[in-house]
Design a protein around this motif. Structure first.
Motif, short mmCIF file in Angstrom:
data_model
loop_
_atom_site.label_atom_id
_atom_site.label_comp_id
_atom_site.label_asym_id
_atom_site.label_seq_id
_atom_site.Cartn_x
_atom_site.Cartn_y
_atom_site.Cartn_z
N GLN A 22 -22.21 41.83 -6.68
CA GLN A 22 -22.91 41.22 -5.56
C GLN A 22 -24.40 41.55 -5.52
N HIS A 116 -14.34 46.62 -8.08
CA HIS A 116 -14.63 45.81 -6.88
C HIS A 116 -14.60 44.33 -7.29
N PHE A 117 -13.43 43.78 -7.35
CA PHE A 117 -13.15 42.34 -7.54
C PHE A 117 -13.39 41.76 -8.93
N ASN A 159 -11.01 48.20 -4.83
CA ASN A 159 -11.45 47.67 -3.54
C ASN A 159 -10.55 46.51 -3.10
N GLU A 160 -10.10 46.57 -1.86
CA GLU A 160 -9.35 45.48 -1.22
C GLU A 160 -8.29 44.88 -2.14
N TYR A 255 -13.52 43.85 9.72
CA TYR A 255 -14.51 42.88 10.19
C TYR A 255 -14.04 42.11 11.42
N TRP A 285 -16.23 33.92 10.77
CA TRP A 285 -15.27 34.83 11.39
C TRP A 285 -15.61 35.05 12.86
N GLU A 312 -16.19 49.88 4.71
CA GLU A 312 -16.91 48.62 4.97
C GLU A 312 -16.72 48.24 6.43
N TRP A 350 -21.26 47.72 5.67
CA TRP A 350 -21.39 46.61 4.72
C TRP A 350 -22.40 45.65 5.28
N GLU A 357 -22.41 36.76 -1.60
CA GLU A 357 -21.14 36.81 -0.89
C GLU A 357 -20.13 35.85 -1.57
N TRP A 358 -19.83 36.16 -2.82
CA TRP A 358 -18.76 35.48 -3.56
C TRP A 358 -18.82 33.95 -3.48
N PHE A 365 -25.23 39.93 5.22
CA PHE A 365 -24.61 41.13 5.81
C PHE A 365 -25.55 42.34 5.78
O1 IFM Z 1 -18.58 40.95 0.51
C1 IFM Z 1 -17.29 41.35 0.78
C2 IFM Z 1 -16.92 42.55 -0.07
O2 IFM Z 1 -17.06 42.29 -1.44
C3 IFM Z 1 -15.48 42.95 0.17
N1 IFM Z 1 -15.21 43.10 1.59
C4 IFM Z 1 -15.63 42.04 2.47
C5 IFM Z 1 -17.10 41.72 2.24
C6 IFM Z 1 -17.56 40.60 3.19
O3 IFM Z 1 -16.82 39.44 2.97
#
Ligand code: IFM
Length: 398
Positions: A22, A116-117, A159-160, A255, A285, A312, A350, A357-358, A365
């Motif tokens: 990112q 992270h993704f 991550n996530e 979030y 959101w 985050e 975060w 942002e993907w 943010f």
């Molecule tokens: O930007 C993302 C992050 O990579 C993972 N958690 C949520 C963030 C906001 O969407």
């Protein structure tokens, strides 16, 4: 600045978080980059040079430290460190070691995320999480990373993982919120296997505390729909919280909330639309800072009470005043949860920078603006606001 505050525990970490893809830019060897630049790509905007943090990380860490923050969460990029399967780039490992050193030089605690993704292209082209070698591959990557982690205290393996399961089947919709296709238990178990293999390596290695960070969705039920809520939430969250029970800590990422109730589709239940007039953020959101308190309580309940770190929390907005409001609300909710016995070791916002942002640079943010042409960094008032809390080690009170 309000003086209505409560002291945070001694040694509480105050920081901000980022992720390699990112912010670094030029992350060409990832499967994500390949998708971004594929002809006719469904991804609206590619990551390109992102924030050029690959080169400008000393400035980013200095900004954070100068503001008063004491921790920086960043991720190392697997696609750089292991560009081909089994090929280790010593030069890239050294790069991330220099980032750790830059944190240490500024008395900033590095919180290092291993994954992270994003994945190397070779991983995506050889089965990904569907390969029966996925656990061994992640174990090996963890072992490679330990070469630079000797004085690192906090490591997040993945991550996530719960969002990654969803993304394996579909993409995050950044304009309208998060998509919820049916998650795959097979992929969930594969990711859990990789996490356990990784923490096993890290446990045998010095004093590092390891865990993973779960996206906490704060699933709430329309009255009478609690059983369906529980069913909905198991493979989307609770399975992943259960996996952390033996870990040193868990990262809580919060979030918003998701309300589960009746729907017209075949399943008959799912997320409810937000009522007309609900305040929405740039990701679409709901504005709901209280989510963090619910997330911490739920995580404690499912994990059995292992230490937590908020890894985050934040809001995509062009109105920095609103970001401060959101963060103050979230911190107040965190303090309430701590008063009720939640063991929280730190708060990492975060994000440090406005970043990729993907699929879009539009949802901002960051605590810091990054000029998309010149990469010049301009701190927002929210950075000094959060830094002031950090310097005083206090949490806003209701
Ligand atoms: O930007 C993302 C992050 O990579 C993972 N958690 C949520 C963030 C906001 O969407």
């Amino acid at each position: 600045m309000t003086d209505d505050t409560t002291p945070a525990p001694h040694g509480f970490l105050w920081g901000a978080a980022t992720a390699a893809h990112q912010i670094e830019g030029g992350n060409v060897n990832t499967g994500h980059w390949e998708l971004e630049y594929a002809p006719g790509s469904a991804i609206p905007e590619p990551s390109g040079d992102a924030c050029d943090s690959y080169h400008r990380y000393p400035e980013d860490i200095a900004l954070l430290a100068d503001a008063g923050l004491t921790a920086y969460r960043f991720s190392v990029e697997w696609a750089r460190i292991e560009p081909e399967e089994g090929v280790v780039s010593r030069a890239q490992l050294d790069h991330y070691r220099r980032m750790i050193d830059a944190c240490r030089d500024r008395d900033v605690e590095p919180v290092v995320t291993l994954h992270h993704f994003t994945f190397p292209r070779w991983w995506e082209h050889s089965g990904g999480w569907y390969s029966d070698r996925s656990t061994d591959r992640f174990r090996r990557f963890t072992e490679i990373c330990t070469r630079i982690l000797d004085d690192v205290n906090w490591v997040i393996t993945i991550n996530e993982p719960n969002m990654m399961v969803n993304q394996t089947e579909a993409r995050i919709d950044t304009e309208n919120g998060v998509n919820f296709p049916g998650p795959s238990p097979h992929v969930a178990r594969a990711i859990a296997g990789a996490h356990h293999a990784s923490t096993e390596v890290l446990r045998g290695f010095g004093g590092v505390k390891s865990g993973w960070s779960v996206a906490n969705q704060v699933f709430q039920a329309v009255p009478g729909w609690e059983a369906q809520r529980d069913e909905w939430q198991y493979w989307r969250e609770d399975f992943f919280l259960e996996q952390a029970r033996e870990d040193d800590f868990i990262g809580v990422q919060s979030y918003l909330r998701t309300i589960i109730g009746p729907t017209d589709d075949a399943q008959g239940f799912g997320p409810q639309p937000w009522p007309e007039g609900t305040e929405r953020t740039l990701t679409g959101w709901e504005y709901y800072p209280e989510a963090l308190g619910h997330a911490l309580r739920h995580t404690r309940e499912v994990t059995g009470g292992i230490p937590m770190m908020v890894t985050e929390n934040g809001m995509a907005t062009s109105d920095d005043r609103r970001r401060i409001d959101y963060t103050a609300g979230a911190l107040t909710a965190m303090q309430d949860a701590m008063d009720d016995g939640c063991d929280v070791r730190g708060y990492l916002h975060w994000s440090l920078l406005d970043n990729y942002e993907w699929g879009s640079f539009r949802p901002t943010f960051g605590l810091v603006v990054v000029d998309r042409e010149t990469f010049v960094r301009t701190p927002k008032p929210s950075l000094s606001w959060l830094g002031d809390l950090a310097r005083r080690n206090v949490v806003p009170r209701r």
